[in-house]
Motif scaffolding. Sequence first.
Motif, PDB file in Angstrom:
ATOM      1  N   VAL A   1       0.856  -1.183   0.000  1.00  0.00           N
ATOM      2  CA  VAL A   1       0.000   0.000   0.000  1.00  0.00           C
ATOM      3  C   VAL A   1       0.892   1.233   0.000  1.00  0.00           C
ATOM      4  O   VAL A   1       1.769   1.387   0.851  1.00  0.00           O
ATOM      5  CB  VAL A   1      -0.952   0.014   1.225  1.00  0.00           C
ATOM      6  CG1 VAL A   1      -1.749   1.311   1.258  1.00  0.00           C
ATOM      7  CG2 VAL A   1      -1.892  -1.184   1.174  1.00  0.00           C
ATOM      8  N   ARG A   2       0.673   2.086  -0.997  1.00  0.00           N
ATOM      9  CA  ARG A   2       1.449   3.330  -1.124  1.00  0.00           C
ATOM     10  C   ARG A   2       0.632   4.486  -0.573  1.00  0.00           C
ATOM     11  O   ARG A   2      -0.581   4.581  -0.816  1.00  0.00           O
ATOM     12  CB  ARG A   2       1.764   3.575  -2.610  1.00  0.00           C
ATOM     13  CG  ARG A   2       2.386   4.925  -2.872  1.00  0.00           C
ATOM     14  CD  ARG A   2       2.944   5.019  -4.273  1.00  0.00           C
ATOM     15  NE  ARG A   2       1.982   4.857  -5.336  1.00  0.00           N
ATOM     16  CZ  ARG A   2       1.401   5.871  -5.979  1.00  0.00           C
ATOM     17  NH1 ARG A   2       1.635   7.114  -5.636  1.00  0.00           N
ATOM     18  NH2 ARG A   2       0.569   5.635  -6.972  1.00  0.00           N
ATOM     19  N   ASP A   3       1.283   5.373   0.180  1.00  0.00           N
ATOM     20  CA  ASP A   3       0.624   6.598   0.638  1.00  0.00           C
ATOM     21  C   ASP A   3       1.622   7.754   0.546  1.00  0.00           C
ATOM     22  O   ASP A   3       2.824   7.522   0.379  1.00  0.00           O
ATOM     23  CB  ASP A   3       0.042   6.436   2.049  1.00  0.00           C
ATOM     24  CG  ASP A   3       1.109   6.320   3.129  1.00  0.00           C
ATOM     25  OD1 ASP A   3       1.956   7.224   3.243  1.00  0.00           O
ATOM     26  OD2 ASP A   3       1.080   5.334   3.881  1.00  0.00           O
ATOM     27  N   PRO A   4       1.155   9.003   0.632  1.00  0.00           N
ATOM     28  CA  PRO A   4       2.045  10.141   0.402  1.00  0.00           C
ATOM     29  C   PRO A   4       2.928  10.531   1.591  1.00  0.00           C
ATOM     30  O   PRO A   4       3.765  11.416   1.466  1.00  0.00           O
ATOM     31  CB  PRO A   4       1.072  11.282   0.065  1.00  0.00           C
ATOM     32  CG  PRO A   4      -0.233  10.889   0.644  1.00  0.00           C
ATOM     33  CD  PRO A   4      -0.257   9.394   0.688  1.00  0.00           C
ATOM     34  N   SER A   5       2.778   9.880   2.732  1.00  0.00           N
ATOM     35  CA  SER A   5       3.547  10.261   3.910  1.00  0.00           C
ATOM     36  C   SER A   5       4.937   9.631   3.903  1.00  0.00           C
ATOM     37  O   SER A   5       5.127   8.519   3.411  1.00  0.00           O
ATOM     38  CB  SER A   5       2.804   9.822   5.172  1.00  0.00           C
ATOM     39  OG  SER A   5       3.631   9.953   6.307  1.00  0.00           O
ATOM     40  N   HIS A   6       5.900  10.344   4.493  1.00  0.00           N
ATOM     41  CA  HIS A   6       7.247   9.794   4.640  1.00  0.00           C
ATOM     42  C   HIS A   6       7.467   9.243   6.040  1.00  0.00           C
ATOM     43  O   HIS A   6       8.545   8.759   6.354  1.00  0.00           O
ATOM     44  CB  HIS A   6       8.301  10.870   4.328  1.00  0.00           C
ATOM     45  CG  HIS A   6       8.327  11.245   2.883  1.00  0.00           C
ATOM     46  ND1 HIS A   6       8.984  10.509   1.920  1.00  0.00           N
ATOM     47  CD2 HIS A   6       7.726  12.272   2.233  1.00  0.00           C
ATOM     48  CE1 HIS A   6       8.802  11.074   0.734  1.00  0.00           C
ATOM     49  NE2 HIS A   6       8.045  12.134   0.891  1.00  0.00           N
TER      50      HIS A   6
END
Length: 171
Positions: A107-112
């Motif tokens: 799962v990809r998300d925009p947070s680092h």
Amino acid sequence: MGTNGSTMLEPLRQGLPPLDPAAVSDAASCALPARYEAVREARQFTRRTLDQWDMGDRFDDVCLVVSELVTNALRHGLPASTRCVSGQEPPVRLHLMRWAERLVCAVRDPSHDSPVTRETDDFSAESGRGLFLVDSFSDSWGWHPLAGALSGKVVWALFRLPRTCSGPDAE
């Protein structure tokens, strides 16, 4: 310009056990909106995909892990301003990839920010157990930041699959 499985696999190799992207036998992905209904959509997508891959028997474990990964991405991976903005690329994306003896959910998300496992002994708690469940139901999991044009991070979970025997003796 959309992202496909091969661009996703490049950074995945950094944090995964040795897996050859060229040996992927199946890959599927779906974009998820920044709404909590996306968890249900992710489960439906996972069921359809596993059925197509003749892996419906693994649905319960895989679906539980997918639900937790997507919930975490929506809860912790999105800036507050992203949640209800329409007309933009959905910020969360689910990838399912199958090798001969492995299934990976990513799962990809925009947070680092790195995912954090909360130590809790309260098994009746409603939240804080997501990564504990991911760890319990998958064979391994991890995460890594994305490089290049894709920003954010990927959290992945790996399931070992039994060797499939074919032929008249396979019962």
